[in-house]
Enzyme design. Structure first.
Site, PDB file in Angstrom:
ATOM      1  N   ASP A   1       0.808  -1.228   0.000  1.00  0.00           N
ATOM      2  CA  ASP A   1       0.000   0.000   0.000  1.00  0.00           C
ATOM      3  C   ASP A   1       0.837   1.272   0.000  1.00  0.00           C
ATOM      4  OD1 ASP A   1      -2.565  -1.060  -0.203  1.00  0.00           O
ATOM      5  OD2 ASP A   1      -2.863  -1.209   1.965  1.00  0.00           O
TER       6      ASP A   1
ATOM      7  N   ARG B   1       0.232  -1.543   7.691  1.00  0.00           N
ATOM      8  CA  ARG B   1       0.804  -0.388   6.983  1.00  0.00           C
ATOM      9  C   ARG B   1       1.850   0.352   7.811  1.00  0.00           C
ATOM     10  NH1 ARG B   1      -2.962   3.257   3.209  1.00  0.00           N
ATOM     11  NH2 ARG B   1      -0.857   3.758   2.509  1.00  0.00           N
TER      12      ARG B   1
ATOM     13  N   ARG C   1     -10.025   5.628  10.340  1.00  0.00           N
ATOM     14  CA  ARG C   1      -8.569   5.512  10.293  1.00  0.00           C
ATOM     15  C   ARG C   1      -7.860   6.538  11.171  1.00  0.00           C
ATOM     16  NH1 ARG C   1      -6.481   2.615   6.150  1.00  0.00           N
ATOM     17  NH2 ARG C   1      -7.847   0.894   5.585  1.00  0.00           N
TER      18      ARG C   1
ATOM     19  N   HIS D   1     -11.742   7.073   4.239  1.00  0.00           N
ATOM     20  CA  HIS D   1     -10.880   8.262   4.279  1.00  0.00           C
ATOM     21  C   HIS D   1     -11.661   9.459   3.715  1.00  0.00           C
ATOM     22  CE1 HIS D   1      -6.896   5.772   4.135  1.00  0.00           C
ATOM     23  NE2 HIS D   1      -6.980   6.342   5.318  1.00  0.00           N
TER      24      HIS D   1
ATOM     25  N   CYS E   1      -5.715   8.905  -3.959  1.00  0.00           N
ATOM     26  CA  CYS E   1      -4.947   8.122  -2.978  1.00  0.00           C
ATOM     27  C   CYS E   1      -3.535   7.839  -3.469  1.00  0.00           C
ATOM     28  CB  CYS E   1      -5.622   6.781  -2.699  1.00  0.00           C
ATOM     29  SG  CYS E   1      -7.345   6.864  -2.249  1.00  0.00           S
TER      30      CYS E   1
HETATM   31  N1  ARG Z   1      -5.407  -0.263   0.920  1.00  0.00           N
HETATM   32  C1  ARG Z   1      -5.196   1.065   1.409  1.00  0.00           C
HETATM   33  C2  ARG Z   1      -5.682   1.139   2.840  1.00  0.00           C
HETATM   34  O1  ARG Z   1      -6.655   0.512   3.140  1.00  0.00           O
HETATM   35  C3  ARG Z   1      -5.911   2.075   0.544  1.00  0.00           C
HETATM   36  C4  ARG Z   1      -5.588   3.489   0.928  1.00  0.00           C
HETATM   37  C5  ARG Z   1      -6.489   4.505   0.249  1.00  0.00           C
HETATM   38  N2  ARG Z   1      -6.007   5.798   0.486  1.00  0.00           N
HETATM   39  C6  ARG Z   1      -6.741   6.923   0.539  1.00  0.00           C
HETATM   40  N3  ARG Z   1      -6.143   8.056   0.660  1.00  0.00           N
HETATM   41  N4  ARG Z   1      -8.057   6.889   0.530  1.00  0.00           N
HETATM   42  O2  ARG Z   1      -5.121   1.811   3.679  1.00  0.00           O
END
Ligand code: ARG
Length: 283
Positions: A66, A96, A143, A172, A266
């Site tokens: 990612d 991550r 998040r 997000h 993203c």
């Molecule tokens: N697979 C990544 C996650 O779940 C995707 C991130 C998407 N990023 C964003 N800025 N919306 O963290």
């Protein structure tokens, strides 16, 4: 026109894949076509460049699939005196967290002053924090912790406006909100808790309001470069409104990245954002 959005950090998808599941879009059994991902990513970079943006590249790292989603690297702030400040993200998911030192090392090596958020609450960078009208619109819940945004205000001097996200598929802020110019932005009423929507409704003078299904196509996950908007998807009604407002609409197929829950925005981190100054030190 926006006074930012002409310089981006990107990371090639050499090691991209859906290797774990940390959002409702990700399913390990769905294979990613790495060659196709590379073609799509090249098309994003080409679209940004044709629109007049400059692009800087973060080297990919094996085992960090990612890392391509550089929007989450952290928050960028160019101070009035020209000092370049970078506040690294603290990822919610352990999957991550290995990205944090990679991002920090890149910024430190490129002359940025790296300032960490105090405390240990998660903050996923520009994915949840987008500048608009001189302030920072800050999404929280899935998040990023709201208190981490308050800490960010202390570190950067930004005025933060909190908006609580309501739908885990739009986890997000940048999947729901896209600043277009000084008065206009794409917003998604159904993606916010009532108080958050009330704030957005009053803060954004001219709104292009997406329905939930339009937002779930990642329509808001777009990058604005001057009067070009590079989009993940663009329903006809949305395209008509954007064109009436004077934007050139460019849609890039990033279906391989959508498998991981991310679109064009993203895949980028704006490097030319100014948020304000830190509060003056005592004495
Ligand atoms: N697979 C990544 C996650 O779940 C995707 C991130 C998407 N990023 C964003 N800025 N919306 O963290």
């Amino acid at each position: 026109m926006l006074d930012w959005g002409r310089r981006y950090l990107v990371c090639p998808p050499t090691h991209f894949g859906v290797l774990y599941e940390i959002n409702p879009w990700m399913h390990r059994e769905v294979a990613v076509d790495v060659d196709r991902a590379r073609e799509q990513w090249d098309a994003v970079v080409a679209a940004l460049s044709s629109a007049g943006a400059e692009v800087e590249v973060l080297d990919p790292v094996e085992g960090l699939p990612d890392l391509v989603f550089t929007a989450n690297a952290g928050v960028v702030n160019i101070r009035p005196d020209g000092e370049r400040q970078f506040v690294p993200a603290r990822f919610r998911n352990p999957e991550r967290q290995g990205e944090e030192s990679v991002n920090e090392a890149w910024f430190a090596a490129h002359g940025w002053k790296v300032d960490h958020l105090p405390g240990d609450l998660p903050h996923e960078g520009a994915g949840d924090a987008l500048p608009f009208r001189g302030e920072l619109v800050c999404g929280h819940r899935w998040r990023t912790d709201a208190r981490a945004h308050v800490a960010l205000a202390g570190v950067t001097g930004a005025t933060v406006r909190l908006v609580e996200l309501a739908d885990e598929r739009l986890y997000h802020l940048d999947m729901t909100f896209c600043p277009l110019d000084e008065r206009r932005a794409i917003v998604t009423p159904a993606a916010y808790e009532p108080a958050g929507w009330e704030m957005m409704r009053t803060f954004v003078p001219e709104r292009l309001e997406l329905r939930l299904d339009e937002a779930l196509a990642l329509t808001a996950n777009a990058v604005v470069v001057g009067n070009t908007i590079v989009m993940t998807a663009c329903p006809p009604r949305v395209g008509r409104q954007l064109e009436a407002w004077g934007f050139d609409v460019v849609v890039v197929d990033v279906s391989e990245f959508v498998k991981a829950g991310g679109g064009v925005r993203c895949l980028t981190l704006a490097l030319d954002v100014s948020l304000g100054s830190p509060p003056a030190a005592d004495g």
